[in-house]
Write an enzyme that holds these catalytic residues in place. Structure first.
Site, short mmCIF file in Angstrom:
data_model
loop_
_atom_site.label_atom_id
_atom_site.label_comp_id
_atom_site.label_asym_id
_atom_site.label_seq_id
_atom_site.Cartn_x
_atom_site.Cartn_y
_atom_site.Cartn_z
N PRO A 68 8.45 1.55 4.08
CA PRO A 68 7.00 1.40 4.11
C PRO A 68 6.44 1.02 2.75
O PRO A 68 6.80 1.62 1.72
CB PRO A 68 6.51 2.77 4.56
CG PRO A 68 7.63 3.28 5.41
CD PRO A 68 8.89 2.78 4.76
N CYS A 69 5.54 0.02 2.75
CA CYS A 69 5.07 -0.55 1.48
C CYS A 69 3.73 0.01 1.03
O CYS A 69 3.25 -0.34 -0.05
CB CYS A 69 4.96 -2.08 1.61
SG CYS A 69 3.74 -2.62 2.83
N GLN A 70 3.09 0.88 1.81
CA GLN A 70 1.77 1.37 1.43
C GLN A 70 1.74 2.02 0.04
O GLN A 70 0.74 1.90 -0.68
CB GLN A 70 1.25 2.37 2.47
CG GLN A 70 0.94 1.77 3.82
CD GLN A 70 2.13 1.88 4.76
OE1 GLN A 70 3.27 1.98 4.32
NE2 GLN A 70 1.86 1.87 6.05
N PHE A 109 3.00 1.07 -2.58
CA PHE A 109 3.04 0.08 -3.66
C PHE A 109 2.13 -1.10 -3.41
O PHE A 109 1.93 -1.93 -4.30
CB PHE A 109 4.47 -0.43 -3.83
CG PHE A 109 5.49 0.67 -3.78
CD1 PHE A 109 5.69 1.48 -4.89
CD2 PHE A 109 6.20 0.94 -2.63
CE1 PHE A 109 6.61 2.52 -4.84
CE2 PHE A 109 7.12 1.97 -2.57
CZ PHE A 109 7.33 2.77 -3.69
N SER A 110 1.58 -1.21 -2.22
CA SER A 110 0.77 -2.37 -1.86
C SER A 110 -0.52 -2.40 -2.67
O SER A 110 -1.15 -1.37 -2.92
CB SER A 110 0.44 -2.33 -0.37
OG SER A 110 -0.48 -3.34 -0.03
#
Length: 333
Positions: free
Chosen positions: A80-82, A84-85
């Protein structure tokens, strides 16, 4: 045990598999997908239909016993990229959604011959430099790991600008990061997929409304001339990044009547913002979004319209996954 079970295929598993964009690309590169794991019910329904011979595990990676998958050639995934997004809170390791340590645990348990990790560009931001070093230290020192590479999916034949980082690790031997297959000026354009005057798939009813306070940039296709995160698509170039939050006003659109450029000039020359709907604006459909991601047109996505847009926006473009997977396959063979 899977290594050696077949003389024809290398084997792979896809963690955080979503709708299976990464799996699809790896299969096109010659890998036999034996397992996909994700928590999203709709995405797993999509995955099961697309890959009926792979084991589909609907659940969290946390606490999952990966011992049964020892011998698989490749572990791949996009945690999941949240954390670092640029669109999130950017808490990195302080975000409890950070599943990169769990991905490293899976790799260290299975000890595949190679691993591929994909994530958002924000992971390489200066603020995450220390955390990036920490990530690299999580993997067994038996792996040779290429420096994390920031890439644009358009450089690999995807008709979409999509910046991502890719991390590749190899247990034995050496590998060069796959060279771009396309260069600026020779990109696959969004117009190769989208067409004015022709809606592909079911129409999206979300309207395009003029912004009361436009964010004006030099390009008519940048900034925010209209409400929401959806932008007009320049059909002569790759599309903007397909967002997981698409479906409503964050869905990019086609300017059917060529009205965006004149409106941009109007604003640039000091004209007042307009109100109401953009005549001739048409949001791209689920099918068109999937095609910009390089999914095959026959791919079927499960769940509500919003869920389908999310699955597509979250996916690794299969074309990008295929190029990277082929490079790894060559190294393993």
């Amino acid at each position: 045990m899977f290594a050696g079970d077949s003389d024809l295929s290398l084997t792979s598993i896809d963690l955080f598999c979503g709708a299976g964009g990464l799996t699809l690309g790896l299969e096109n590169a010659g890998f036999l997908s034996v397992m996909g794991l994700d928590t999203n019910r709709d995405a797993m329904a999509t995955y099961r239909k697309a890959f009926p011979d792979a084991e589909a595990v609907e659940g969290s990676i946390a606490g999952y016993d990966f011992g049964q998958w020892r011998g698989v050639d490749l572990v791949a995934g996009g945690p999941p990229c949240q954390p670092f997004s640029n669109g999130g809170k950017r808490l990195a390791a302080k975000d409890n959604r950070d599943m990169i340590p769990e991905f490293a645990r899976a790799v260290n348990t299975i000890m595949p011959r190679a691993f591929i990790m994909e994530n958002v560009a924000g992971l390489l931001a200066p603020r995450n430099r220390e955390y990036m070093a920490e990530i690299l230290s999580l993997f067994s020192d038996r792996y040779t790991i290429l420096p994390p590479r920031l890439i644009n999916a358009a450089d690999y034949g995807v008709p979409q600008k999509r910046m991502r980082i890719v991390l590749i690790g190899l247990l034995k031997g050496s590998i060069d990061f796959p060279a771009p297959t396309h260069l600026p000026g020779r990109y696959v354009t969004s117009g190769s997929v989208l067409r004015r005057g022709e809606t592909q798939g079911y129409s999206n009813p979300s309207k395009i409304v003029y912004a009361r306070r436009p964010d004006l940039r030099p390009s008519p296709y940048a900034g925010q001339l209209f409400n929401g995160g959806g932008r007009a698509i320049n059909l002569d170039l790759p599309a903007p990044t397909i967002l997981a939050s698409a479906g409503g006003n964050k869905t990019h659109f086609i300017d059917e009547l060529h009205a965006v450029i004149p409106y941009h000039k109007h604003l640039w020359d000091g004209g007042k913002p307009r109100s109401g709907e953009l005549e001739g604006g048409r949001r791209i459909t689920i099918l068109e979004s999937a095609m910009l991601q390089t999914f095959p047109t026959e791919m079927e996505f499960a769940g509500s319209r919003s869920s389908q847009y999310t699955q597509i926006g979250n996916a690794v473009p299969p074309r990008l996954a295929e190029v990277i997977g082929a490079s790894v396959a060559r190294a393993l063979n």
